[in-house]
Design an enzyme around this catalytic site. Structure first.
Site, PDB file in Angstrom:
ATOM      1  N   TRP A   1      -2.411  -7.725  -2.806  1.00  0.00           N
ATOM      2  CA  TRP A   1      -2.905  -6.761  -3.791  1.00  0.00           C
ATOM      3  C   TRP A   1      -1.930  -5.579  -3.857  1.00  0.00           C
ATOM      4  O   TRP A   1      -1.614  -4.984  -2.823  1.00  0.00           O
ATOM      5  CB  TRP A   1      -4.300  -6.293  -3.374  1.00  0.00           C
ATOM      6  CG  TRP A   1      -4.969  -5.324  -4.285  1.00  0.00           C
ATOM      7  CD1 TRP A   1      -5.045  -5.391  -5.641  1.00  0.00           C
ATOM      8  CD2 TRP A   1      -5.684  -4.144  -3.893  1.00  0.00           C
ATOM      9  NE1 TRP A   1      -5.767  -4.318  -6.133  1.00  0.00           N
ATOM     10  CE2 TRP A   1      -6.165  -3.541  -5.074  1.00  0.00           C
ATOM     11  CE3 TRP A   1      -5.965  -3.545  -2.667  1.00  0.00           C
ATOM     12  CZ2 TRP A   1      -6.916  -2.371  -5.063  1.00  0.00           C
ATOM     13  CZ3 TRP A   1      -6.716  -2.382  -2.648  1.00  0.00           C
ATOM     14  CH2 TRP A   1      -7.181  -1.800  -3.842  1.00  0.00           C
TER      15      TRP A   1
ATOM     16  N   ASP B   1      -9.359  -7.524   4.735  1.00  0.00           N
ATOM     17  CA  ASP B   1      -9.846  -6.935   3.488  1.00  0.00           C
ATOM     18  C   ASP B   1     -10.743  -7.976   2.824  1.00  0.00           C
ATOM     19  O   ASP B   1     -10.271  -9.028   2.383  1.00  0.00           O
ATOM     20  CB  ASP B   1      -8.665  -6.570   2.583  1.00  0.00           C
ATOM     21  CG  ASP B   1      -9.088  -5.796   1.341  1.00  0.00           C
ATOM     22  OD1 ASP B   1     -10.307  -5.653   1.103  1.00  0.00           O
ATOM     23  OD2 ASP B   1      -8.198  -5.343   0.591  1.00  0.00           O
TER      24      ASP B   1
ATOM     25  N   ALA C   1     -13.121  -8.267  -0.188  1.00  0.00           N
ATOM     26  CA  ALA C   1     -13.557  -7.592  -1.412  1.00  0.00           C
ATOM     27  C   ALA C   1     -14.364  -8.497  -2.335  1.00  0.00           C
ATOM     28  O   ALA C   1     -14.904  -8.021  -3.334  1.00  0.00           O
ATOM     29  CB  ALA C   1     -12.343  -7.055  -2.169  1.00  0.00           C
TER      30      ALA C   1
ATOM     31  N   LYS D   1     -17.499  -5.804  -6.462  1.00  0.00           N
ATOM     32  CA  LYS D   1     -17.588  -7.075  -7.173  1.00  0.00           C
ATOM     33  C   LYS D   1     -18.927  -7.751  -6.969  1.00  0.00           C
ATOM     34  O   LYS D   1     -19.611  -8.092  -7.930  1.00  0.00           O
ATOM     35  CB  LYS D   1     -16.455  -8.017  -6.741  1.00  0.00           C
ATOM     36  CG  LYS D   1     -15.095  -7.657  -7.305  1.00  0.00           C
ATOM     37  CD  LYS D   1     -14.450  -6.533  -6.530  1.00  0.00           C
ATOM     38  CE  LYS D   1     -13.054  -6.213  -7.061  1.00  0.00           C
ATOM     39  NZ  LYS D   1     -12.453  -5.061  -6.333  1.00  0.00           N
TER      40      LYS D   1
END
Length: 394
Positions: free
Chosen positions: A127, A208, A210, A243
């Site tokens: 990312w 991470d 997400a 999300k």
């Protein structure tokens, strides 16, 4: 004073948004912005979120601060959602942050505070904001091989070889599920190998996560994170609610520090509270309050999980439809990787020149590295995209 400032590079995704808006073509397709969209192009408010907001409006009688680390009930609920009892709760320090990005930033700052000379191993690609934050903080980055441009899967041999060069005091940044930007994920056996390397090198993992619930399911998507947390002496976990709860603008995230036993928890918790105080004092509460209400109410949680599963299955359906249409048009299975990828994104694996050709000739908008947001499609635009890909000669 400010005449010494330099113009910063434009955000490529924001620039892409503006180009899309300015494009007069009716059949243009936006696959750039990383948000979930339903079949009508709307990013909806989830039913459970609406219901929780109505309850909150009726019952909340104060907007006073909660605490430097946020409401402890939010931390408890999210630790359970992500870690599911894989490690004792007493071993986990947790602090609410402004979104998953805030959790990532706080994690990097915590590492920098503890180990100023730490190197951060990042997947190639990752990312872009990971790289931007690390560069801003002046932390040394070491890329490790990840995406295989030929197979559009994981270059696992390269990944392992590169991670073996890490050492104690280094940080290894991993994506818990639904790798962004590629959509290519490690399988269970591969995660076991990564854990083995982490234990051998002594490097500390940071995960991470997400997109929990967007890939193979709410529990399945957390499996790797839980496995890592249970196996290593300590790790960092940055979790986002943007999300899977659809609360992008509420900026709701959590940073967790997992240690081998409870003796380090108080020091870690105090350090997280200190960093919050320096950066933004108290974290936002509205989104965190809604998430806590949903996770702690059986009826709201069941409705949230059902809607989240609908979202996941919708994206899988679009993947299958696109892969099948590309196979029909190309007469080959070279695009089968799209059906194998998970989450919102897939990386098409083509050149920036081809991406520009898709935009100029066909009104298909995606990031220059060929990352496309599968959730930006619907049943009507899948054939448009598939034809454009074939016509462009990809």
């Amino acid at each position: 004073m400010f005449e010494t400032l330099k113009q910063q590079p434009a955000d490529k995704i924001l620039a892409l948004i503006q180009m899309y808006r300015d494009d007069p073509r009716d059949n243009k397709v936006d696959l750039g912005v990383g948000v979930y969209k339903d079949a009508t192009g709307l990013t909806p408010v989830m039913r459970a979120v609406k219901a929780a907001e109505m309850q909150l409006w009726e019952t909340q009688n104060s907007k006073a601060y909660t605490g430097l680390a946020g409401d402890p009930a939010f931390g408890d609920a999210m630790v359970d959602l992500v870690l599911g009892g894989s490690v004792p709760r007493a071993n986990v320090a947790a602090a609410a942050t402004p979104g998953g990005t805030g959790a990532v930033r706080q994690a990097f700052e915590l590492v920098q505070m503890a180990r100023p000379d730490a190197r951060v191993f990042v997947s190639n690609p990752t990312w872009p904001n990971h790289l931007s934050i690390l560069a801003y903080l002046g932390m040394e980055m070491v890329p490790y091989r990840y995406f295989d441009e030929e197979t559009r899967g994981v270059d696992f041999d390269g990944l392992i070889a590169d991670l073996k060069t890490a050492k104690k005091g280094d940080l290894v940044l991993l994506h818990g599920c639904c790798h962004n930007p590629t959509g290519a994920n490690l399988n269970g056996a591969e995660w076991d190998e990564v854990i083995k390397v982490l234990l051998e090198t002594g490097a500390t993992p940071m995960i991470d996560i997400a997109y929990q619930g967007f890939g193979d399911g709410l529990q399945e998507d957390a499996a790797a994170t839980r496995k890592v947390a249970a196996a290593v002496p300590e790790c960092l976990i940055a979790a986002s609610c943007s999300k899977n709860f659809g609360i992008y603008r509420e900026r709701t995230g959590l940073l967790m520090v997992v240690s081998a036993d409870s003796s380090a928890q108080a020091l870690n918790q105090g350090s997280l509270a200190y960093l919050n105080r320096q950066n933004f004092s108290f974290p936002p509460d509205h989104g965190a309050r809604l998430v806590t209400m949903i996770l702690n109410d059986a009826e709201l949680r069941a409705d949230w999980q059902a809607e989240l599963e609908d979202v996941r299955l919708s994206m899988l359906g679009l993947r299958s439809q696109l892969a099948a249409e590309l196979q029909r048009l190309s007469g080959s299975d070279r695009f089968g990787f799209i059906g194998q990828h998970r989450g919102m994104f897939s990386r098409l694996g083509t050149t920036p020149q081809m991406v520009e050709k898709l935009r100029a000739d066909h009104g298909i908008y995606m990031v220059g590295d060929s990352r496309m947001n599968i959730a930006g499609l619907n049943a009507q635009t899948v054939p448009i995209l598939a034809k454009a890909i074939i016509d462009a000669g990809i």
